[in-house]
Design a protein around this motif. Structure first.
Motif, PDB file in Angstrom:
ATOM      1  N   GLY A  48      43.691  40.108  36.762  1.00  0.00           N
ATOM      2  CA  GLY A  48      43.304  41.050  35.818  1.00  0.00           C
ATOM      3  C   GLY A  48      44.238  40.688  34.611  1.00  0.00           C
ATOM      4  N   ARG A  52      44.745  43.877  31.710  1.00  0.00           N
ATOM      5  CA  ARG A  52      45.905  44.559  32.102  1.00  0.00           C
ATOM      6  C   ARG A  52      46.465  45.302  30.912  1.00  0.00           C
ATOM      7  NH1 ARG A  52      49.792  39.789  34.255  1.00  0.00           N
ATOM      8  NH2 ARG A  52      48.082  39.791  35.736  1.00  0.00           N
ATOM      9  N   GLU A  67      40.963  38.671  47.813  1.00  0.00           N
ATOM     10  CA  GLU A  67      41.839  39.836  48.019  1.00  0.00           C
ATOM     11  C   GLU A  67      43.302  39.837  47.551  1.00  0.00           C
ATOM     12  OE1 GLU A  67      41.206  42.931  48.864  1.00  0.00           O
ATOM     13  OE2 GLU A  67      39.537  42.905  50.149  1.00  0.00           O
ATOM     14  N   LEU A  70      42.893  40.315  43.844  1.00  0.00           N
ATOM     15  CA  LEU A  70      42.873  41.779  43.663  1.00  0.00           C
ATOM     16  C   LEU A  70      44.128  42.461  43.649  1.00  0.00           C
ATOM     17  CD1 LEU A  70      39.289  42.281  45.343  1.00  0.00           C
ATOM     18  CD2 LEU A  70      39.770  42.907  42.929  1.00  0.00           C
ATOM     19  N   ALA A  71      45.009  42.075  44.747  1.00  0.00           N
ATOM     20  CA  ALA A  71      46.181  42.671  44.874  1.00  0.00           C
ATOM     21  C   ALA A  71      47.207  42.554  43.718  1.00  0.00           C
ATOM     22  CB  ALA A  71      46.950  41.989  46.158  1.00  0.00           C
ATOM     23  N   ARG A  74      45.955  44.930  41.091  1.00  0.00           N
ATOM     24  CA  ARG A  74      46.292  46.262  41.277  1.00  0.00           C
ATOM     25  C   ARG A  74      47.818  46.520  40.998  1.00  0.00           C
ATOM     26  NH1 ARG A  74      43.628  45.209  46.232  1.00  0.00           N
ATOM     27  NH2 ARG A  74      41.457  46.298  46.350  1.00  0.00           N
ATOM     28  N   ARG A  77      47.846  46.312  36.972  1.00  0.00           N
ATOM     29  CA  ARG A  77      47.375  47.737  36.243  1.00  0.00           C
ATOM     30  C   ARG A  77      46.919  48.781  37.548  1.00  0.00           C
ATOM     31  NH1 ARG A  77      44.894  49.016  31.170  1.00  0.00           N
ATOM     32  NH2 ARG A  77      43.609  50.582  31.178  1.00  0.00           N
ATOM     33  N   PRO A  78      47.902  49.389  37.746  1.00  0.00           N
ATOM     34  CA  PRO A  78      47.667  50.377  39.093  1.00  0.00           C
ATOM     35  C   PRO A  78      46.688  51.534  38.842  1.00  0.00           C
ATOM     36  CG  PRO A  78      50.028  50.073  38.712  1.00  0.00           C
ATOM     37  CD  PRO A  78      49.280  49.451  37.564  1.00  0.00           C
ATOM     38  N   GLY A  80      43.906  51.017  37.118  1.00  0.00           N
ATOM     39  CA  GLY A  80      42.475  50.447  37.458  1.00  0.00           C
ATOM     40  C   GLY A  80      41.902  50.629  38.787  1.00  0.00           C
ATOM     41  N   THR A  81      40.529  50.388  38.995  1.00  0.00           N
ATOM     42  CA  THR A  81      40.025  50.449  40.234  1.00  0.00           C
ATOM     43  C   THR A  81      39.406  49.004  40.507  1.00  0.00           C
ATOM     44  OG1 THR A  81      39.310  52.667  39.791  1.00  0.00           O
ATOM     45  CG2 THR A  81      38.225  51.539  41.622  1.00  0.00           C
ATOM     46  N   TRP A  82      39.739  48.650  41.961  1.00  0.00           N
ATOM     47  CA  TRP A  82      39.576  46.958  42.001  1.00  0.00           C
ATOM     48  C   TRP A  82      38.827  46.983  43.335  1.00  0.00           C
ATOM     49  CZ3 TRP A  82      41.028  44.559  37.790  1.00  0.00           C
ATOM     50  CH2 TRP A  82      42.035  45.306  37.049  1.00  0.00           C
ATOM     51  N   TYR A  83      37.735  46.134  43.385  1.00  0.00           N
ATOM     52  CA  TYR A  83      36.681  46.132  44.551  1.00  0.00           C
ATOM     53  C   TYR A  83      36.609  44.541  44.821  1.00  0.00           C
ATOM     54  CZ  TYR A  83      35.454  51.010  43.522  1.00  0.00           C
ATOM     55  OH  TYR A  83      35.285  52.154  43.309  1.00  0.00           O
TER      56      TYR A  83
END
Length: 207
Positions: A48, A52, A67, A70-71, A74, A77-78, A80-83
Motif C-alpha cells: 500500500g 497509504r 495475503e 495485504l496484511a 491493512r 491504512r486501516p 482502506g478495503t483490501w482484497y
C-alpha cells in the motif's frame, strides 16, 4: 506470484523503495487527479505504499495476490478495503466504480493486456483516470528485445511480459480508454543483474 511476493513482503520496502525508483511520478499523478471524496482502486497494491498517505476522505480499495502484502497494506491504512484478487478476472460489480485507478509495476506478469485493461476500464467511472505501467519491448534496449523473459527468483521462476508501444496503444483503444500522457522511463531494477528495466508509463481516461 503469490509465493514470490509473500516471501519478500517483510523486506519489500527495503528492496524496492517505490517513491525513489519511480521519480515521484505516482505522487504527481495522484495529487493532480484525486479530489476529496474520490474512490481510488490500487491494483497490485503490495504493502500500500502509493495510497497509504492519501487523505482520510479518500476511499481506497486495494488488490493483491499476496495475503502477506495485504496484511501490510491493512496495517498502513486501516480505513482502506483490501482484497485478494487477480487482475486477470473482472473486478466485482459490488465494489462499485472508481474515479482513479493505479496499476503500477504489477502488469509485468500480465499475459493478456487487452483483457486486463478492459477489466480496469470497466471498474472506472466515465471520465475516470488510470495510471498504469508495462514493461516495454524495444529493439536495441538491453533486456527489452523479446516479448517474454523467464526470471529466476529466490523461489519459483516467473515470466515477465513485455509489450511494444503499438501493442499497448491498441489495447488501450480496444478497452475504451483514451490516452492522455505517455512516457518511456525507468521502472524497477533486476537485482540479480543490477539492470534497470524500463516501463511505458500510460495515463489514460475512460471514455
Amino acid at each position: 506470484m503469490e509465493q514470490v511476493y509473500g516471501e519478500i513482503a517483510s523486506a519489500y520496502e527495503v528492496l524496492f523503495p517505490a517513491l525513489h525508483r519511480y521519480e515521484e511520478r505516482v505522487e504527481r499523478f495522484l495529487s493532480a487527479v484525486v479530489t476529496p471524496g474520490a474512490r481510488v482502486l490500487d491494483v497490485g497494491c503490495g504493502p500500500g505504499l502509493h495510497t497509504r498517505g492519501l487523505d482520510a476522505s479518500i476511499d481506497v480499495v486495494g488488490t493483491d495476490l499476496s495475503e502477506e502484502m495485504l496484511a501490510l497494506a491493512r496495517a498502513a491504512r486501516p480505513g482502506g478495503t483490501w482484497y485478494r484478487h487477480s487482475y486477470h478476472q473482472p473486478f466485482p460489480s459490488e465494489w462499485g466504480r472508481f474515479h482513479v485507478a493505479l496499476a503500477i509495476g504489477c502488469l509485468d506478469f500480465c499475459d493478456d493486456l487487452p483483457r486486463v485493461l478492459k477489466h480496469l476500464a470497466d471498474a472506472l467511472e466515465p471520465g475516470g483516470t488510470l495510471l498504469f505501467t508495462v514493461l516495454e519491448r524495444r529493439p536495441g534496449l538491453d533486456g527489452h528485445e523479446v516479448p517474454t523473459q523467464r526470471i529466476q527468483t529466490a523461489g519459483p521462476e516467473v515470466t515477465l511480459h513485455l509489450y511494444s508501444f503499438e501493442e499497448t496503444a491498441r489495447a488501450v483503444t480496444e478497452a475504451g480508454l483514451l490516452p492522455r500522457t505517455y512516457t518511456h522511463a525507468p521502472g524497477w531494477v533486476q537485482l540479480t543483474e543490477q539492470r534497470t528495466l524500463w516501463f511505458g508509463w500510460w495515463e489514460v481516461e475512460r471514455r
